[in-house]
Design an enzyme around this catalytic site. Structure first.
Site, PDB file in Angstrom:
ATOM      1  N   LYS A 118     -97.716  14.089 -60.010  1.00 16.16           N
ATOM      2  CA  LYS A 118     -96.464  13.389 -60.284  1.00 16.16           C
ATOM      3  C   LYS A 118     -95.704  13.047 -59.005  1.00 16.16           C
ATOM      4  CE  LYS A 118     -95.723  15.283 -64.948  1.00 16.16           C
ATOM      5  NZ  LYS A 118     -97.003  15.982 -65.075  1.00 16.16           N
ATOM      6  N   GLU A 202     -86.066  17.576 -61.311  1.00 18.83           N
ATOM      7  CA  GLU A 202     -85.536  16.298 -61.771  1.00 18.83           C
ATOM      8  C   GLU A 202     -84.251  16.533 -62.562  1.00 18.83           C
ATOM      9  OE1 GLU A 202     -89.311  13.287 -62.534  1.00 18.83           O
ATOM     10  OE2 GLU A 202     -88.381  14.303 -64.219  1.00 18.83           O
ATOM     11  N   HIS A 237     -93.030  18.975 -76.452  1.00 21.44           N
ATOM     12  CA  HIS A 237     -93.229  17.888 -75.495  1.00 21.44           C
ATOM     13  C   HIS A 237     -94.512  17.099 -75.760  1.00 21.44           C
ATOM     14  CE1 HIS A 237     -89.859  19.368 -73.139  1.00 21.44           C
ATOM     15  NE2 HIS A 237     -90.404  20.560 -73.122  1.00 21.44           N
ATOM     16  N   ARG A 294    -106.077   7.029 -68.209  1.00 19.32           N
ATOM     17  CA  ARG A 294    -107.105   7.127 -69.252  1.00 19.32           C
ATOM     18  C   ARG A 294    -106.618   6.401 -70.487  1.00 19.32           C
ATOM     19  NH1 ARG A 294    -104.299  10.535 -72.487  1.00 19.32           N
ATOM     20  NH2 ARG A 294    -103.108  12.208 -71.505  1.00 19.32           N
TER      21      ARG A 294
END
Length: 502
Positions: A118, A202, A237, A294
């Site tokens: 990330k 974040e 999530h 993907r």
């Protein structure tokens, strides 16, 4: 260009079957792999050839790249499609495939490496002015420094594993007092799940919607987006219900997010099918999250609104063919919904359930598609993801798609295990979903623990039931005159008596 003649699908279940079907339509010979637990699976029977690669545990079978490559050598395979999960985003495996002289149906190992982390993904897209969630630009391990940054960003914040996915290594921190403990938990979970304890910080976007954009690129520099998917109905999530298009995106916002998604793909010279994920806040500001290199589980809803077969497009790109269309050629037709039918108990915190599919009857009819890998009488194995099927519908409008999904859920007959079918009915009937006014906190805000329990009868209904019960008991009391109707042989048609054996 290199024409693929024989394709091995390095996966199992519904996605393996999905890829095999498209390959067969393209005239490509197919090879399936399977673990000992999947010996009788549908994808094994469907493929032209099938080879066992090990015991039930994934690490001993579906994750054994060396065994998979050996099967390719033995059977003259010239291409591998990884599906999703397992080795699909493993850059080292993709590199081994190409070094063995085979075609990997997916992006380059270099693109996987960039977007698989990330932090490196964020760094790669900075030159394109992609909106990013405020936070750290690199991994951080010093707790005190991380605490200082968190205070600057402002609580609540999110601690995320750099190499993470599926909600693992992710912790929400609401205050400075709990920061150190939550950071250590995130690091420990990241090490356990990914072998990499790098984490970053974040700003936690409250009430966000999860919007993702499907992209498709070729080896000639052409990249397009195939519009968005709304993926905000989630547990742990992870997505449960997806739809395309989103009910909240305007044409202008859709175009802007699509342009950013294409730029993200350009940042890593992407070729193949990929998905760029964004968070959308309540003011319709969007932020880049990550790119999945993907095919996604929810790709069917994009296929339904575009008329494209994404697996076939992946194969053509892998063969070196250019995309046969441009961005301006693509349009949205109708509305599509997908419900992931998991072997889970929604009333028990969505815990996985195992058992035998005592009854398994798929819904049918206009606009209904079921991607699955099971049939009646099969067992749900404990070794893999508990998803049984993807129930997909398409309608001319969102309202029609919702009505069609509700009808399809009612037709879907599954007994022997708990599933998410009833949860799907609950969501699609809920005013928040119907109005489009929902976010990723839907389960927390709108799904109480007793939501699926049968409603208690009202007083009038209870009184009628009590009277009927009393009448039945009176008829059965000793000395009461036996009615002829109490004997099965004396009632009904001859057909019924024959079925009863009397």
């Amino acid at each position: 260009m290199t024409k693929i003649k024989k394709l091995l699908v390095a996966n199992r279940g519904e996605i393996a079957l999905r890829v095999l079907r498209s390959a067969k339509e393209m005239g490509i010979a197919t090879v399936a792999i399977f673990s000992e637990a999947d010996r009788n699976a549908l994808h094994v029977r469907y493929a032209d050839e099938a080879v066992c690669v090990g015991p039930p545990a994934s690490k001993d079978s579906y994750l054994r790249g060396d065994k998979i490559l050996e099967v390719c050598r033995q059977l003259g395979v010239d291409a591998i499609h990884p599906g999703y999960g397992f080795l699909s985003e493993n850059a080292e495996f993709a590199r081994q495939v190409t070094e063995a002289g085979l075609i990997f149906v997916g992006p380059s190992p270099e693109a996987m490496n960039i977007m698989g982390d990330k932090l490196s993904a964020k760094q790669a897209v900075q030159a394109y002015n992609i909106p990013l969630v405020p936070g750290t630009a690199e991994a951080i391990s010093d707790v005190q420094e991380a605490r200082r940054i968190a205070a600057e960003v402002g609580f609540p914040i999110l601690i995320k594993a750099s190499a993470g996915g599926g909600g693992k290594g992710m912790r929400i921190v609401n205050s400075d007092a709990e920061f150190e403990e939550q950071m250590q938990l995130a690091i420990n979970e990241a090490v356990s799940a990914f072998g990499n304890g790098a984490v970053f910080i974040e700003k936690f976007v409250t009430g966000p919607r999860h919007i993702e954009i499907q992209v498709l690129g070729d080896e000639h520099g052409n990249i397009v987006h195939l519009f968005e998917r709304e993926c905000s109905i989630q547990r742990r999530h992870q997505k449960v219900i997806e739809e395309a298009p989103s009910s909240v995106l305007t044409p202008e916002l859709r175009a802007e997010m699509g342009r950013c998604a294409v730029d993200v793909a350009r940042a890593c010279n992407y070729a193949g099918a990929g998905t760029v994920e964004f968070l959308l806040d309540d003011k319709h500001n969007f932020y880049f999250l990550e790119m999945n290199t993907r095919l996604q589980v929810e790709h069917p809803v994009t296929e339904q609104i575009t008329g494209l077969d994404l697996v076939k497009e992946q194969i053509r790109v892998a063969e070196g063919q250019p995309l046969p269309f441009r961005q301006e050629d693509l349009t949205i037709t109708g509305h599509s919904l997908e419900l992931r039918v998991y072997a889970e108990d929604p009333q028990n915190n969505f815990l996985p359930d195992i058992g035998t599919l005592t009854t398994y009857v798929r819904p049918q009819g206009p606009g209904v598609r079921v991607d699955d890998g099971f049939e009646q009488g099969m067992d749900i194995p404990i070794y893999y993801d508990p998803m049984i099927a993807k129930l997909v519908v398409h309608g001319a409008t969102r309202d029609e798609a919702i009505a069609r999904m509700l009808r399809a859920i009612a037709e879907y007959q599954i007994t022997g295990i708990e599933t998410t079918l009833a949860f799907g009915t609950y969501v699609l009937n809920h005013p928040a979903f119907v109005s489009g006014n929902f976010d990723t906190n839907f389960i927390r805000d709108h799904f109480p623990a007793d939501a699926l329990k049968p409603a208690a009868p009202d007083q009038a209904t209870a009184e009628v039931a009590a009277v009927l019960a009393a009448m039945l008991l009176t008829e059965k009391k000793p000395g009461a005159t036996a009615a002829a109707s109490e004997t099965p042989a004396a009632t009904g048609s001859a057909w019924k008596r024959n079925r009863l054996g009397v």
